[in-house]
Design a protein around this motif. Structure first.
Motif, PDB file in Angstrom:
ATOM      1  N   VAL A  29       0.851  -1.188   0.000  1.00  0.00           N
ATOM      2  CA  VAL A  29       0.000   0.000   0.000  1.00  0.00           C
ATOM      3  C   VAL A  29       0.887   1.238   0.000  1.00  0.00           C
ATOM      4  O   VAL A  29       1.745   1.397   0.865  1.00  0.00           O
ATOM      5  N   ASP A  30       0.683   2.104  -0.973  1.00  0.00           N
ATOM      6  CA  ASP A  30       1.432   3.356  -1.019  1.00  0.00           C
ATOM      7  C   ASP A  30       0.838   4.336  -0.008  1.00  0.00           C
ATOM      8  O   ASP A  30      -0.383   4.498   0.068  1.00  0.00           O
ATOM      9  N   ARG A  31       1.746   5.007   0.716  1.00  0.00           N
ATOM     10  CA  ARG A  31       1.304   6.003   1.679  1.00  0.00           C
ATOM     11  C   ARG A  31       1.873   7.346   1.257  1.00  0.00           C
ATOM     12  O   ARG A  31       2.888   7.790   1.755  1.00  0.00           O
ATOM     13  N   VAL A  32       1.206   7.971   0.276  1.00  0.00           N
ATOM     14  CA  VAL A  32       1.673   9.255  -0.245  1.00  0.00           C
ATOM     15  C   VAL A  32       1.325  10.374   0.726  1.00  0.00           C
ATOM     16  O   VAL A  32       2.100  11.292   0.959  1.00  0.00           O
ATOM     17  N   LEU A  33       0.138  10.305   1.330  1.00  0.00           N
ATOM     18  CA  LEU A  33      -0.319  11.345   2.237  1.00  0.00           C
ATOM     19  C   LEU A  33       0.126  11.035   3.656  1.00  0.00           C
ATOM     20  O   LEU A  33      -0.175   9.975   4.200  1.00  0.00           O
ATOM     21  N   SER A  34       0.862  11.946   4.263  1.00  0.00           N
ATOM     22  CA  SER A  34       1.312  11.767   5.636  1.00  0.00           C
ATOM     23  C   SER A  34       0.146  11.937   6.594  1.00  0.00           C
ATOM     24  O   SER A  34      -0.692  12.824   6.414  1.00  0.00           O
ATOM     25  N   PRO A  35       0.074  11.101   7.647  1.00  0.00           N
ATOM     26  CA  PRO A  35      -0.974  11.298   8.659  1.00  0.00           C
ATOM     27  C   PRO A  35      -0.886  12.666   9.324  1.00  0.00           C
ATOM     28  O   PRO A  35      -1.870  13.169   9.844  1.00  0.00           O
ATOM     29  N   LEU A  36       0.299  13.277   9.299  1.00  0.00           N
ATOM     30  CA  LEU A  36       0.484  14.573   9.941  1.00  0.00           C
ATOM     31  C   LEU A  36       0.158  15.744   9.013  1.00  0.00           C
ATOM     32  O   LEU A  36       0.096  16.884   9.454  1.00  0.00           O
ATOM     33  N   TRP A 166       9.127  11.583  -7.693  1.00  0.00           N
ATOM     34  CA  TRP A 166       8.492  10.591  -6.819  1.00  0.00           C
ATOM     35  C   TRP A 166       8.529  11.107  -5.393  1.00  0.00           C
ATOM     36  O   TRP A 166       9.568  11.554  -4.904  1.00  0.00           O
ATOM     37  N   MET A 167       7.393  11.061  -4.732  1.00  0.00           N
ATOM     38  CA  MET A 167       7.306  11.467  -3.330  1.00  0.00           C
ATOM     39  C   MET A 167       6.536  10.408  -2.565  1.00  0.00           C
ATOM     40  O   MET A 167       5.528   9.875  -3.064  1.00  0.00           O
ATOM     41  N   GLY A 168       6.993  10.084  -1.369  1.00  0.00           N
ATOM     42  CA  GLY A 168       6.292   9.085  -0.579  1.00  0.00           C
ATOM     43  C   GLY A 168       6.790   9.028   0.844  1.00  0.00           C
ATOM     44  O   GLY A 168       7.931   9.399   1.137  1.00  0.00           O
ATOM     45  N   ASN A 169       5.934   8.580   1.741  1.00  0.00           N
ATOM     46  CA  ASN A 169       6.326   8.370   3.127  1.00  0.00           C
ATOM     47  C   ASN A 169       7.053   7.045   3.246  1.00  0.00           C
ATOM     48  O   ASN A 169       6.648   6.042   2.647  1.00  0.00           O
ATOM     49  N   ILE A 170       8.110   7.021   4.023  1.00  0.00           N
ATOM     50  CA  ILE A 170       8.831   5.769   4.246  1.00  0.00           C
ATOM     51  C   ILE A 170       8.600   5.234   5.655  1.00  0.00           C
ATOM     52  O   ILE A 170       8.890   4.081   5.934  1.00  0.00           O
ATOM     53  N   THR A 171       8.048   6.049   6.539  1.00  0.00           N
ATOM     54  CA  THR A 171       7.782   5.596   7.907  1.00  0.00           C
ATOM     55  C   THR A 171       6.591   4.644   7.917  1.00  0.00           C
ATOM     56  O   THR A 171       5.547   4.925   7.329  1.00  0.00           O
ATOM     57  N   ALA A 172       6.759   3.507   8.617  1.00  0.00           N
ATOM     58  CA  ALA A 172       5.692   2.508   8.696  1.00  0.00           C
ATOM     59  C   ALA A 172       5.479   2.027  10.131  1.00  0.00           C
ATOM     60  O   ALA A 172       4.889   0.992  10.352  1.00  0.00           O
ATOM     61  N   GLY A 173       5.951   2.769  11.106  1.00  0.00           N
ATOM     62  CA  GLY A 173       5.784   2.375  12.500  1.00  0.00           C
ATOM     63  C   GLY A 173       6.979   2.824  13.317  1.00  0.00           C
ATOM     64  O   GLY A 173       7.865   3.522  12.804  1.00  0.00           O
ATOM     65  N   PRO A 174       7.029   2.458  14.587  1.00  0.00           N
ATOM     66  CA  PRO A 174       6.165   1.479  15.282  1.00  0.00           C
ATOM     67  C   PRO A 174       4.923   2.081  15.921  1.00  0.00           C
ATOM     68  O   PRO A 174       4.153   1.375  16.568  1.00  0.00           O
ATOM     69  N   ALA A 176       1.219   4.349  16.347  1.00  0.00           N
ATOM     70  CA  ALA A 176      -0.124   4.243  15.778  1.00  0.00           C
ATOM     71  C   ALA A 176      -0.173   4.932  14.421  1.00  0.00           C
ATOM     72  O   ALA A 176       0.532   5.916  14.179  1.00  0.00           O
ATOM     73  N   LEU A 177      -0.989   4.405  13.522  1.00  0.00           N
ATOM     74  CA  LEU A 177      -1.163   4.931  12.161  1.00  0.00           C
ATOM     75  C   LEU A 177       0.147   4.908  11.374  1.00  0.00           C
ATOM     76  O   LEU A 177       0.336   5.676  10.436  1.00  0.00           O
ATOM     77  N   GLY A 178       1.066   4.024  11.764  1.00  0.00           N
ATOM     78  CA  GLY A 178       2.319   3.890  11.026  1.00  0.00           C
ATOM     79  C   GLY A 178       3.260   5.054  11.198  1.00  0.00           C
ATOM     80  O   GLY A 178       4.010   5.379  10.271  1.00  0.00           O
ATOM     81  N   MET A 179       3.256   5.701  12.368  1.00  0.00           N
ATOM     82  CA  MET A 179       4.132   6.835  12.592  1.00  0.00           C
ATOM     83  C   MET A 179       5.312   6.459  13.489  1.00  0.00           C
ATOM     84  O   MET A 179       5.291   5.447  14.183  1.00  0.00           O
ATOM     85  N   ALA A 180       6.353   7.290  13.443  1.00  0.00           N
ATOM     86  CA  ALA A 180       7.546   7.055  14.238  1.00  0.00           C
ATOM     87  C   ALA A 180       7.316   7.486  15.683  1.00  0.00           C
ATOM     88  O   ALA A 180       6.474   8.333  15.972  1.00  0.00           O
ATOM     89  N   ALA A 181       8.105   6.898  16.591  1.00  0.00           N
ATOM     90  CA  ALA A 181       8.054   7.261  18.000  1.00  0.00           C
ATOM     91  C   ALA A 181       9.161   8.265  18.288  1.00  0.00           C
ATOM     92  O   ALA A 181      10.336   7.981  18.085  1.00  0.00           O
ATOM     93  N   LEU A 192       8.644  15.050  26.341  1.00  0.00           N
ATOM     94  CA  LEU A 192       7.448  14.825  25.541  1.00  0.00           C
ATOM     95  C   LEU A 192       7.588  13.577  24.666  1.00  0.00           C
ATOM     96  O   LEU A 192       8.669  13.281  24.163  1.00  0.00           O
ATOM     97  N   GLU A 193       6.499  12.854  24.512  1.00  0.00           N
ATOM     98  CA  GLU A 193       6.422  11.731  23.582  1.00  0.00           C
ATOM     99  C   GLU A 193       5.602  12.186  22.384  1.00  0.00           C
ATOM    100  O   GLU A 193       4.426  12.517  22.519  1.00  0.00           O
ATOM    101  N   LEU A 194       6.229  12.204  21.210  1.00  0.00           N
ATOM    102  CA  LEU A 194       5.628  12.815  20.029  1.00  0.00           C
ATOM    103  C   LEU A 194       5.496  11.805  18.895  1.00  0.00           C
ATOM    104  O   LEU A 194       6.053  10.705  18.950  1.00  0.00           O
ATOM    105  N   ASP A 195       4.761  12.192  17.864  1.00  0.00           N
ATOM    106  CA  ASP A 195       4.634  11.404  16.640  1.00  0.00           C
ATOM    107  C   ASP A 195       5.427  12.069  15.526  1.00  0.00           C
ATOM    108  O   ASP A 195       5.528  13.298  15.456  1.00  0.00           O
ATOM    109  N   GLY A 196       5.976  11.250  14.644  1.00  0.00           N
ATOM    110  CA  GLY A 196       6.743  11.785  13.526  1.00  0.00           C
ATOM    111  C   GLY A 196       6.590  10.938  12.281  1.00  0.00           C
ATOM    112  O   GLY A 196       6.188   9.769  12.342  1.00  0.00           O
TER     113      GLY A 196
END
Length: 235
Positions: A29-36, A166-174, A176-181, A192-196
């Motif tokens: 699954v391509d994840r072009v749009l970032s959750p952020l 070509w543009m795309g997100n490479i983060t896939a976890g760990p 929620a929603l496949g974001m970095a810790a 602070l504990e953040l999403d990236g």
């Protein structure tokens, strides 16, 4: 002779099927749009060059596609780290001004399974910016969309290269929603504990030398409390 021909045809057919399974894999699954990208919170935007020669230092085992930089930098050829690359780079803000320094270490993951749509790297970042402070970032990266849409067409090309956008997100976890810790270590983000999310933008790629023109971007979401602390609204 006919057995040799049959064996050769079988190998070729197998390679073609394997390549087709990677390129047209229904599980990827391509994840072009970032959750952020749709977040209403403040975002820390940090850009960097993905081309080794544009960085302060880049190294790997010396046998990978991308050459270490500078030329005489120590290489990671020891067995435990042969599948690892490391770099130190200048991070730039949304206005392309120097914003800090980033150190990234990434290793090929044992969980990689191309047939399941996973070309996995496990990575960590240490980022320091005078404005926000320092952060540690842990993430799982999936390069399968990049392999399918950039690296494979470059390999198939008669000139062993690819040019385009070509543009795309490479983060896939760990997270929620496949974001970095992201963990804040000092300054404005301390404790602070953040999403990236990390993404790549590629314009030129070579099978022989790797990235020719490419940029990476880190997006880190700040909670509302971070703004209030900075403004002195919270103790």
């Amino acid at each position: 002779m006919k057995y040799i021909v049959a064996l050769a045809l079988g190998l070729i057919s197998g390679a073609v099927v394997f390549a087709a399974a990677i390129v047209y894999n229904p599980f990827s699954v391509d994840r072009v749009l970032s959750p952020l990208s749709v977040s209403e919170s403040e975002l820390i935007v940090l850009n960097y060059s993905a081309v080794p020669a544009d960085n302060i230092i880049y190294t790997n085992n010396g046998e990978s596609m991308q050459n270490p930089y500078p030329e005489k930098v120590l290489q990671l050829w020891e067995a435990p780290i042969r599948k690892t690359n490391a770099m130190a780079t200048i991070m730039r803000d949304a206005r392309n001004q120097p914003a800090g320094i980033g150190i990234k270490i990434a290793s090929l993951s044992e969980s990689t399974d191309l047939l399941r749509g996973e070309a996995i790297m496990d990575s960590i970042w240490y980022v320091y910016t005078p404005r926000h402070g320092s952060m540690f970032i842990q993430q799982t990266e999936n390069y399968l969309p990049f392999v399918r849409e950039v690296a494979f067409p470059a390999w198939r090309s008669s000139v062993n290269s690819w040019r385009g956008v070509w543009m795309g997100n490479i983060t896939a976890g760990p997270g929620a929603l496949g974001m970095a810790a992201v963990s804040g270590a000092s300054g404005r983000v301390k404790g602070l504990e953040l999403d990236g999310v990390e993404s790549l933008s590629v314009r030129a790629f070579s099978v022989d030398t790797g990235f020719v023109s490419a940029e990476g971007r880190l997006l880190i979401e700040l909670p509302a409390a971070a703004d209030e602390i900075e403004e002195g609204l919270l103790p």
